[in-house]
Design a protein around this motif. Structure first.
Motif, PDB file in Angstrom:
ATOM      1  N   ASP A 147       0.688  -1.407  -0.049  1.00 48.83           N
ATOM      2  CA  ASP A 147      -0.170   0.003  -0.059  1.00 48.83           C
ATOM      3  C   ASP A 147       1.014   1.368  -0.063  1.00 48.83           C
ATOM      4  OD1 ASP A 147      -2.449  -1.296   0.134  1.00 48.83           O
ATOM      5  OD2 ASP A 147      -2.971  -1.093   2.055  1.00 48.83           O
ATOM      6  N   HIS A 148       1.952   1.396   0.913  1.00 50.21           N
ATOM      7  CA  HIS A 148       2.808   2.424   0.953  1.00 50.21           C
ATOM      8  C   HIS A 148       3.504   2.700  -0.172  1.00 50.21           C
ATOM      9  CE1 HIS A 148       1.459   3.253   5.075  1.00 50.21           C
ATOM     10  NE2 HIS A 148       1.772   2.090   5.621  1.00 50.21           N
ATOM     11  N   LEU A 149       4.094   1.483  -0.659  1.00 45.78           N
ATOM     12  CA  LEU A 149       4.965   1.562  -2.006  1.00 45.78           C
ATOM     13  C   LEU A 149       3.977   2.409  -3.161  1.00 45.78           C
ATOM     14  CD1 LEU A 149       7.294   1.384  -3.627  1.00 45.78           C
ATOM     15  CD2 LEU A 149       6.810  -0.989  -3.954  1.00 45.78           C
ATOM     16  N   VAL A 150       2.666   1.706  -3.323  1.00 46.88           N
ATOM     17  CA  VAL A 150       1.891   2.296  -4.497  1.00 46.88           C
ATOM     18  C   VAL A 150       1.624   3.722  -4.214  1.00 46.88           C
ATOM     19  CG1 VAL A 150      -0.473   2.018  -5.242  1.00 46.88           C
ATOM     20  CG2 VAL A 150       0.874   0.005  -4.844  1.00 46.88           C
ATOM     21  N   ALA A 151       1.276   4.125  -2.994  1.00 48.48           N
ATOM     22  CA  ALA A 151       0.871   5.615  -2.653  1.00 48.48           C
ATOM     23  C   ALA A 151       2.242   6.485  -2.806  1.00 48.48           C
ATOM     24  CB  ALA A 151       0.719   5.764  -1.120  1.00 48.48           C
ATOM     25  N   PHE A 152       3.481   5.848  -2.793  1.00 48.84           N
ATOM     26  CA  PHE A 152       4.718   6.546  -3.045  1.00 48.84           C
ATOM     27  C   PHE A 152       4.838   6.645  -4.689  1.00 48.84           C
ATOM     28  CE2 PHE A 152       9.094   6.361  -4.556  1.00 48.84           C
ATOM     29  CZ  PHE A 152       9.540   7.478  -4.150  1.00 48.84           C
ATOM     30  N   LEU A 153       4.506   5.782  -5.331  1.00 47.73           N
ATOM     31  CA  LEU A 153       4.474   5.558  -7.059  1.00 47.73           C
ATOM     32  C   LEU A 153       3.623   6.818  -7.431  1.00 47.73           C
ATOM     33  CD1 LEU A 153       4.760   1.931  -7.775  1.00 47.73           C
ATOM     34  CD2 LEU A 153       6.813   3.550  -7.663  1.00 47.73           C
ATOM     35  N   ASP A 154       2.413   7.027  -6.501  1.00 51.22           N
ATOM     36  CA  ASP A 154       1.427   8.009  -7.070  1.00 51.22           C
ATOM     37  C   ASP A 154       2.010   9.153  -6.769  1.00 51.22           C
ATOM     38  OD1 ASP A 154      -0.313   5.905  -8.064  1.00 51.22           O
ATOM     39  OD2 ASP A 154      -1.467   5.893  -6.286  1.00 51.22           O
ATOM     40  N   HIS A 155       2.951   9.583  -5.765  1.00 53.37           N
ATOM     41  CA  HIS A 155       3.207  10.819  -5.236  1.00 53.37           C
ATOM     42  C   HIS A 155       4.394  11.080  -6.261  1.00 53.37           C
ATOM     43  CE1 HIS A 155       4.941  13.874  -2.747  1.00 53.37           C
ATOM     44  NE2 HIS A 155       5.913  13.122  -2.453  1.00 53.37           N
ATOM     45  N   ALA A 156       5.347  10.120  -6.461  1.00 50.37           N
ATOM     46  CA  ALA A 156       6.310  10.453  -7.483  1.00 50.37           C
ATOM     47  C   ALA A 156       5.863  10.976  -8.861  1.00 50.37           C
ATOM     48  CB  ALA A 156       7.194   9.138  -7.842  1.00 50.37           C
ATOM     49  N   MET A 157       4.700  10.263  -9.422  1.00 50.50           N
ATOM     50  CA  MET A 157       3.922  10.867 -10.608  1.00 50.50           C
ATOM     51  C   MET A 157       3.610  12.172 -10.391  1.00 50.50           C
ATOM     52  SD  MET A 157       0.851   9.278 -12.748  1.00 50.50           S
ATOM     53  CE  MET A 157      -0.419   9.831 -10.952  1.00 50.50           C
ATOM     54  N   THR A 158       2.797  12.477  -9.343  1.00 46.03           N
ATOM     55  CA  THR A 158       2.390  13.969  -8.981  1.00 46.03           C
ATOM     56  C   THR A 158       3.570  14.870  -8.969  1.00 46.03           C
ATOM     57  OG1 THR A 158       0.597  13.028  -7.723  1.00 46.03           O
ATOM     58  CG2 THR A 158       1.228  15.183  -7.365  1.00 46.03           C
ATOM     59  N   GLU A 159       4.489  14.520  -8.278  1.00 46.10           N
ATOM     60  CA  GLU A 159       5.929  15.439  -8.217  1.00 46.10           C
ATOM     61  C   GLU A 159       6.456  15.404  -9.347  1.00 46.10           C
ATOM     62  OE1 GLU A 159       6.371  17.283  -5.351  1.00 46.10           O
ATOM     63  OE2 GLU A 159       4.467  16.880  -5.025  1.00 46.10           O
ATOM     64  N   GLY A 160       6.228  14.732 -10.665  1.00 46.12           N
ATOM     65  CA  GLY A 160       6.770  14.738 -11.802  1.00 46.12           C
ATOM     66  C   GLY A 160       8.120  14.117 -11.906  1.00 46.12           C
ATOM     67  N   PHE A 161       8.266  13.058 -11.269  1.00 51.21           N
ATOM     68  CA  PHE A 161       9.286  12.118 -11.481  1.00 51.21           C
ATOM     69  C   PHE A 161       8.955  10.610 -12.230  1.00 51.21           C
ATOM     70  CE2 PHE A 161      10.917  14.802  -8.081  1.00 51.21           C
ATOM     71  CZ  PHE A 161      11.898  15.420  -8.434  1.00 51.21           C
ATOM     72  N   ILE A 162       7.713  10.438 -12.105  1.00 52.10           N
ATOM     73  CA  ILE A 162       7.307   9.505 -13.039  1.00 52.10           C
ATOM     74  C   ILE A 162       6.146  10.043 -13.973  1.00 52.10           C
ATOM     75  CG2 ILE A 162       5.980   7.404 -13.046  1.00 52.10           C
ATOM     76  CD1 ILE A 162       7.042   6.586 -10.311  1.00 52.10           C
ATOM     77  N   ARG A 163       6.381   9.786 -15.087  1.00 57.27           N
ATOM     78  CA  ARG A 163       5.502  10.373 -16.243  1.00 57.27           C
ATOM     79  C   ARG A 163       4.042   9.552 -15.838  1.00 57.27           C
ATOM     80  NH1 ARG A 163       8.353  13.007 -21.220  1.00 57.27           N
ATOM     81  NH2 ARG A 163      10.266  12.895 -20.435  1.00 57.27           N
ATOM     82  N   PRO A 164       2.903  10.296 -16.224  1.00 53.79           N
ATOM     83  CA  PRO A 164       1.888   9.515 -16.211  1.00 53.79           C
ATOM     84  C   PRO A 164       1.553   8.444 -17.179  1.00 53.79           C
ATOM     85  CG  PRO A 164       1.441  12.169 -16.000  1.00 53.79           C
ATOM     86  CD  PRO A 164       2.717  11.695 -16.391  1.00 53.79           C
TER      87      PRO A 164
END
Length: 198
Positions: A147-164
């Motif tokens: 759960d926390h890893l999935v939330a982090f990946l979503d956060h990384a996308m929001t912050e612009g480090f993982i493209r949508p």
């Protein structure tokens, strides 16, 4: 879901050489191995007979599945290599192990695990992003482990480090059936669609 469709010919499973706390993680690993075998999907994994690795292999073997292990010579004794597999490959390094597992599999699933599991799953996601392969990758989210890893990946996308466009490259689901269904539908973007864009 109770699908009986065969999604992939072989699935590589990454998971811990320990069993975690309680018995629920080991139970989930055995169930994952059984699920693959019951659907005629071969298991490719790290070759150990202890912890989550041993449990996923035993789950598949008990259902008559084909199980292929890949283990480095240095870890053969430490991880207690499983001698009852369909085939056990002994390689000379961790890099060779990961390369061989990736070449054998049509998809990748991470069960709960630690540093090694996380490193392996993120590497194959990166290879997918860069089109070194076009094979889907997913997390089996046993009892909310990821759960926390999935939330982090979503956060990384929001912050612009993982493209949508790349966020779906690491899918997750609570059951093997749902996860493999999701992976079977995953569209991996061609590198030419994003590499030259800001």
């Amino acid at each position: 879901m109770n699908s009986t469709r065969t999604y992939f010919r072989r699935v590589a499973v990454y998971c811990g050489s320990s069993g975690g706390v309680g018995t629920h993680y080991l139970d989930a690993a055995r169930a994952a191995g059984s699920f693959l075998a019951e659907r005629g999907i071969d298991l490719v994994y790290g070759g150990g007979r202890v912890g989550m690795m041993g449990a996923v292999a035993e789950g598949a073997l008990m259902k008559g599945g084909r199980v292929y292990g890949v283990i480095p010579e240095k870890l053969k004794a430490r991880e207690l290599a499983h001698e009852g597999l369909t085939e056990l490959f002994i390689v000379d390094s961790m890099h060779a192990r990961k390369t061989m597992m990736a070449s054998m599999a049509d998809a990748f699933v991470a069960l709960p695990g630690g540093w090694g599991t996380l490193e392996e799953v993120f590497e194959v996601v990166t290879w997918s992003q860069l089109n070194y392969h076009k094979k889907p990758v997913g997390l089996l989210n046993v009892r909310g482990y990821y759960d926390h890893l999935v939330a982090f990946l979503d956060h990384a996308m929001t912050e612009g480090f993982i493209r949508p466009i790349h966020r779906p490259l690491c899918a997750s689901a609570d059951t093997m059936d749902a996860l493999l269904d999701r992976l079977s539908k995953l569209q991996i973007p061609d590198i030419g669609r994003w590499i030259d864009k800001p």
